[in-house]
Design an enzyme around this catalytic site. Sequence first.
Site, PDB file in Angstrom:
ATOM      1  N   THR A  31       0.829  -1.210   0.000  1.00 40.97           N
ATOM      2  CA  THR A  31       0.000   0.000   0.000  1.00 40.97           C
ATOM      3  C   THR A  31       0.864   1.261   0.000  1.00 40.97           C
ATOM      4  OG1 THR A  31      -0.148  -0.098   2.402  1.00 40.97           O
ATOM      5  CG2 THR A  31      -1.956  -1.047   1.171  1.00 40.97           C
TER       6      THR A  31
ATOM      7  N   GLY B  40       3.929  -2.775   7.809  1.00 40.60           N
ATOM      8  CA  GLY B  40       4.324  -3.319   9.110  1.00 40.60           C
ATOM      9  C   GLY B  40       5.769  -3.789   9.097  1.00 40.60           C
TER      10      GLY B  40
ATOM     11  N   GLU C 257      -6.781  -6.555   4.296  1.00 44.54           N
ATOM     12  CA  GLU C 257      -7.168  -7.760   3.540  1.00 44.54           C
ATOM     13  C   GLU C 257      -8.514  -7.559   2.842  1.00 44.54           C
ATOM     14  OE1 GLU C 257      -4.808  -9.530   3.235  1.00 44.54           O
ATOM     15  OE2 GLU C 257      -3.619  -9.150   5.027  1.00 44.54           O
TER      16      GLU C 257
END
Lengths: 697, 697
Positions: free
Chosen positions: A152, A191, A457
Site C-alpha cells: 500500500t 508493518g 485484507e
Amino acid sequence: MSAPPQWVKNLKPSGTPSSEVLEQERNKSNVNADSLSTFLFTKEGRDRKQRVLKTLQGEKVFDKSQNYFAGRIDRFETALARAKKLAQIHSRESWTQEERVVANELISEPGPYGLHESMFLITLRDQGTPEQHEKFLRPAEQYKYIGCYAQTELGHGSNVRGLETTATWNPDDKTFTIHSPTLTSSKWWIGSLGRTANHAVVMAQLIINGKGMGPHPFVVQIRDLQTHQPLENVYVGDIGPKFGYNTMDNGYLLFNKVKVPHISMLAKFSGVDPKTNQYVKPASASLVFGTLTWVRSTIVLQSGGVLARGVTIATRYCAVRHQFQDRDAPEWHKGENQVLNYTTVQIRLLPLLATTFALHFTGKGMMALYGANQKKMSQDVGKVGGAQRGAGPEETNAGSDLLADLHATSCGLKSLASFTAVEGLEVCRRACGGHGYSSFSGIGPWYADYLPTATWEGDNYMLTQQVARYLLKSARSVLKGNEPTNDTTAILSNFLQKQDTGAAFDVLGNDSDVVAAFAWRSAFLTFAALKHRDEQKRSWNSLLVDFYRLSRAHSQYMVVKNFYETLQSASTDLDVETTGIMHKLFRLYALHTLEQEASEFYTSSAVTVRQIELARISTVMKLLEEIRPHAVKLVDSWEFPDWQLDSSLGRYDGKVYEDMFYRASELNPLNKVTVDPYPDSPTLFKQNDAGAMKAKL
Amino acid sequence: MSAPPQWVKNLKPSGTPSSEVLEQERNKSNVNADSLSTFLFTKEGRDRKQRVLKTLQGEKVFDKSQNYFAGRIDRFETALARAKKLAQIHSRESWTQEERVVANELISEPGPYGLHESMFLITLRDQGTPEQHEKFLRPAEQYKYIGCYAQTELGHGSNVRGLETTATWNPDDKTFTIHSPTLTSSKWWIGSLGRTANHAVVMAQLIINGKGMGPHPFVVQIRDLQTHQPLENVYVGDIGPKFGYNTMDNGYLLFNKVKVPHISMLAKFSGVDPKTNQYVKPASASLVFGTLTWVRSTIVLQSGGVLARGVTIATRYCAVRHQFQDRDAPEWHKGENQVLNYTTVQIRLLPLLATTFALHFTGKGMMALYGANQKKMSQDVGKVGGAQRGAGPEETNAGSDLLADLHATSCGLKSLASFTAVEGLEVCRRACGGHGYSSFSGIGPWYADYLPTATWEGDNYMLTQQVARYLLKSARSVLKGNEPTNDTTAILSNFLQKQDTGAAFDVLGNDSDVVAAFAWRSAFLTFAALKHRDEQKRSWNSLLVDFYRLSRAHSQYMVVKNFYETLQSASTDLDVETTGIMHKLFRLYALHTLEQEASEFYTSSAVTVRQIELARISTVMKLLEEIRPHAVKLVDSWEFPDWQLDSSLGRYDGKVYEDMFYRASELNPLNKVTVDPYPDSPTLFKQNDAGAMKAKL
C-alpha cells in the site's frame, strides 16, 4: 507506587466475595465447560496452549504488568525485546508453526517481526524461484535478512492497480530501477518497515520498454546490514502513532531511482527474460489467489475468539457487579441485583455470546472448505487465469466453481465477521459501565489493536461487491436453467421454483426452517439486485448499498447454516444438557439476527410481521432467561487464561476490585510524581526544577 | 526527525492538487456557508471564536504538534502547564465564561483543573451557605483550594444511593467522621483528584445517631497546601490509563476515620443542627435537579459539534481522495473516482452530516426550554420536593409538569445524542479507510476522549427508564381523560383519538407528515408498553428492552420535530438555496432514520411497507445525489479551524498527503532511534548499551 498503608491493606470489597459469586454461578449450571472446550479446540489444541503458556510465563520479558502504562517508544522497545526472545525460544524449543501462533495469541500484541514472519517469508516462498529461495529465503529464515511486504501507498490502499511506484527494466545492464515518482507513491502502513526491516518486498508497476505490465513484487534491500542505516536514495521511517497497534513500526518508504539486479523480481509466476528483454506472462496465479482466501478464512475463524475475549470479560464482571435493586423484587430480597440479571444487559451480551460460537464454527467450516479446495486446485493448476491481489475470479475469468464460491464466501464472511467482532467488543466494553473505559478492563486496548482488521485484507465495504458479483453471476446461471452445482445455486434455484407459491417457514418452532428462511431472504435479495442491474440497467454505483446488504444477508445465512450443521454433528461429543444449551444459543443467534434485520425478512415474505413480533417480545426474551444461568460456564469454555486476558474485570476468580486497586495504586507510574498545583507557580512536578514549566511555556 | 533530503522535498502528490479539488467542490455549490455559520452560531459567537483562537495560538504551551506522540506522564505534565496558562490568561484578559468554554473547545483536551473549574465551584456555589462561600468558594475561585467532585466509588457508579462512604455526626465535638469502610467504597474516576486537587467535595452517607440519612456533600481537605502530600489517613492517587482522557488525572480516594468540622457539610438544602443534633430536612432540591438537566442539555447541544468534527474530516478527505474507477464510467472519463462519489460512502457520511444539524438544533431547543423552565421554577421554588442526583421527579413526587417533561426529554436526548455522536465518529473514521486509523486523522483520539459521555451524567441505557416512566405516567393521565398540557400528552391524546381510523401519513411527500409519523410511532410504543405493564402486569425488568426502544423512538421524534421547526423559522436568516438544501438534509435525516427503524414504523401502521421500500430505494438515494455537491460547503459552515481539528485528513486546504508525510517524517520521535534488529543481538536500540535489553529480559 509505594505500597499502601496497613489500614488500606485491611480493606475488603463489600458484600459477598466475588469469587463466591462466580463459584455459585458455576455450580448452578450443568454445562460441561470442559468437554465444550475440547469440542471447540480439541484436546491437542488445549494441551498446546497450556504448554506454551507455561514457557512464556517463565520469561521475564513477557511480563505484562507495565503494558498499559508505557508510552509508545518504550512499548516498541519492549515489543522488540519480546520478538527477539520469541525467535530464540522458537528455535531453542523447535516449536511448530502452531505453537508459534498460540504464543502470539497469548502475548496478544503485534510485534516488530510480525510482517517478516508472515508476509515476507510467505511471499518469498510462494513467489520465488529455487534460485531466489537460496538468495533471499534462506537468509530471511535465519533472520539475517529481516523483511516486510511493501504494497500500500500513501495514495493507494485497496486499489492495487493504482500503485505508483515503478520498476523499470534496463535492457542495457539487466537491472530494474525502483522509483517513487510522487509523494503519494510513498509506501505507507507497511508493518515492520518503520524501524526494523533491512529488506522489503516492494510491489511496483513493472515497465518494460515504456510499457506498463501491472504491479509485480521485487525484493529490495533498504538498510545496511551492519549499521542499519537506510541505504543511499532510500528514505524510510515510522509513520507515527495509531489508534492501536503501537507496538508495531508501520513504516513509509521512498526510492530515488534505486537499481536492483534481475534476480530481485520474484519470478515464479512471471518475469523478464534478460536475453530477449521480453515479459514472461504468468502461468498461474491461483496459489497467490488461494493465499488471500486463506488469510480471509483465518480472519473469520479468529473473529469468534476475538469477540469471545470481550464477552468473557463483560460476562464475568456483570455477574460479579451488583448495582441497583430490582424494582419488582420482594421486600425480603431487596439487596442490589447482579447486573447480568437486567434484561438490558442480557440483550446486549447473550446474543454476542451466541455469536462467538457461531463465528467459530463458521470459521472452522471455512477452513475445511479451503482445505478441500486446495486439494482440488492442486489437480487443476493451469486451468485458472492470472489474478491480482484483491481482484476476484469473475474479473479474471477463473473457471473453478468451487474456487469462485470460496472466494465470494471468504469475502462476505470476512466483512461480516470482523465487523461483528469490532462492534461486539465495543458493546462488551460499554456493558462494563464506567470501568469498561479503564485500560485495566482489557477490552479497550484489545479493541484498538483489532480494529484495522475491518480495513485490511480487503476493506469491509469494498469486499461486498465481490459477493454481489458472484451472486448475480450465479443467479444468471440459474435463470438460464443450469443445474445447481453448489449450495449457492441450490438455494437460488429453490427460491425460483417456490417464489410463486411463497414461503411458510416455521421459524419459531423449527430450526431447519430458520436456516431456510435465511436462505430465502438471501435469494430474494439476489434476484431483486439482478433485476435492478440487468433489467432496469441501473448503474453499478447506485447499487452499491444494495450489494452491501445482499452480502451481509448472504453471509448471515452462511453463519446460521454453519452453526446449525455443526450442532447436528455434535451429539457424539457433547452431553445432552450442553448440547441443549448450544441449541438455544443457535436459536438466539438466528432469531435475534432475524429480528434485527426484520425489514428484509418480511419484505421477502420469508416470515410474517406477526412472527417477527413474537420472536422479539417472546422467543428471544425467553431464550435470554434460559441461557442466563449458564453464561459464566459458557464463557469459561473459551478457556482464556487470565494472563492472556490481562483484565481486572475478566478475572476467572472474580477478584475485580482488588485487581483494579492494585494496578492503580501499586503499578501506576503517574503516582510517583507530585505536582505543584497552583496556576501562578512556575513548577509543574515538584521533582523537577522550574525548567520543565519554562520549556513548556 | 531530521529534515528529508532534497529529492524527497521535491516530491508532490500525484493528480490534481487536493487544494484545487476542494476549491472546485466549493465553487460548484451555492450553499452560503458564511450565513449558515452565522445561523448556527450567531455573529457574536463566531467573532468570539476567532478572538480566542488568536490568543491561544500566540502561546507556545498550546502548540499541538507533539500531542499525538507523547506518553501519558508527559501529556499530563503538558496539560497541567496548559491549565495553569489558561487560568492566567482568563484572569489577565478578564475572559467571560463563554470565552473560557470556547478556549476549552479549541484546545480540545481535558485538563487537570477540569473538575475544579466545573463541578467543584458549581457545587460550592449552589449548595453552600453564605458562610461556606466565604470559607470555601472564595479561596477556590483564587485557586488556593483546588478541588474535585468525589461521588462515584469503585463499587458504585450510577447508583448513588448505594454509595458506601460514610459521614458520621459526632454530637460530642460537633464534627463528622468521614470513613471508607470497604475497598469498594474507594472514590474512583474522580476527575482532577489523582494528582492535582487539595480539596474534594465528598458525597457520603450521612449518619446521625446511628441512622442513615442518605448521601450528602462534604468539603474535605485531602492534601497539604504546601507540600501537596496527602494528609494523614487519606490515601489518594491516579487510577491509571484509560481508553482516552489521559490528560486528566482521574483519581481514587480512601479515608480512615478523618474528622472534619461542622461547616464541612454543604448546608444550603439540608444539614445537621449542631445544637439539637437533629437532621434539617431539605427545603428544595430543585436547583440541584436543574443542574443535572442543564448538564444533559449541554451534552445534547455539544453532540452535534462533536459529530461534526468527524464528518468534516471524513467529508473533506473523501472529496480529496481518489480511488478505483467507476465501473460504468465512459472511456473518456476513466480516471480514479473521488471516494465521496461512491454511494456506499455517501450512505454513511451524508445522513451523519444531516444529523450534525439535527442534533445542534435540538440542543438549542433544549437550552431554550431549560431557560424557560428556570424562569418558571424561580417562581415555583418550594413546591417541588427533594430530589437526589440521578433520581427523576416521578420518584420524588415533583409537581411541575414542565419540569418533568424537561427532565425526561433531557434523559432521552442525552442517551440518543451521545450514542449517535459516538457511533457516528467511528463511522467517519472508517470512511477514511486505512488512514482513519492513524492518530493524524484526528478522529480516533477525539472519539476516545468523547466516549465516556455515553456513560457519565447517567448511563445511556439506565437513563431510558426515566423516559419510559414519564411516558407511561403521561399515557395514564391521557387515558383518564385529562386534557393535554404539553406536547407529549398532546401526541398521546391525538393517537388515542385516531388509533381506530388509522394513520395515512404522506411521509414521502409532506414534511409535516414525517414529523407526525414519528409522533405516531412514539405514541403507539408508549401505549403498547403501558399495556404490558398495567394490564399484563409484566415485570419491570422484563420490559427494560422495550423501554429502551421507546425512549429512542420518542427522542428521535423530538429531534425530527426540532429540526423541522427550526427550518420553519429559518427563512429570514438564510437564502433560498441554502434553505432548500437544509430542507433536503431534514428529509434525509428523517427518512433515513425511518428506514433504519422500519420495523417499528410499519408495526405501528404509521407507514406502509411500500412507503418504506420507496424511501429506501428511491427517496434516500435521490437525496444523497442532490446533497452530494454541497457536502464540502456544508461542513465548512461548521467552521472548525484547522488548529482545532488537528487532523491531516480534515485540512481546509486539502493538503492531506503533505501533512501526513510531514508529521510522520519530521515530528515523529520514534524515528530518532536506530534498532539493532537481529534476534541474537543483546542490544535493542543502538543508542543504548546492551543494558536496556538485559533489563527487559
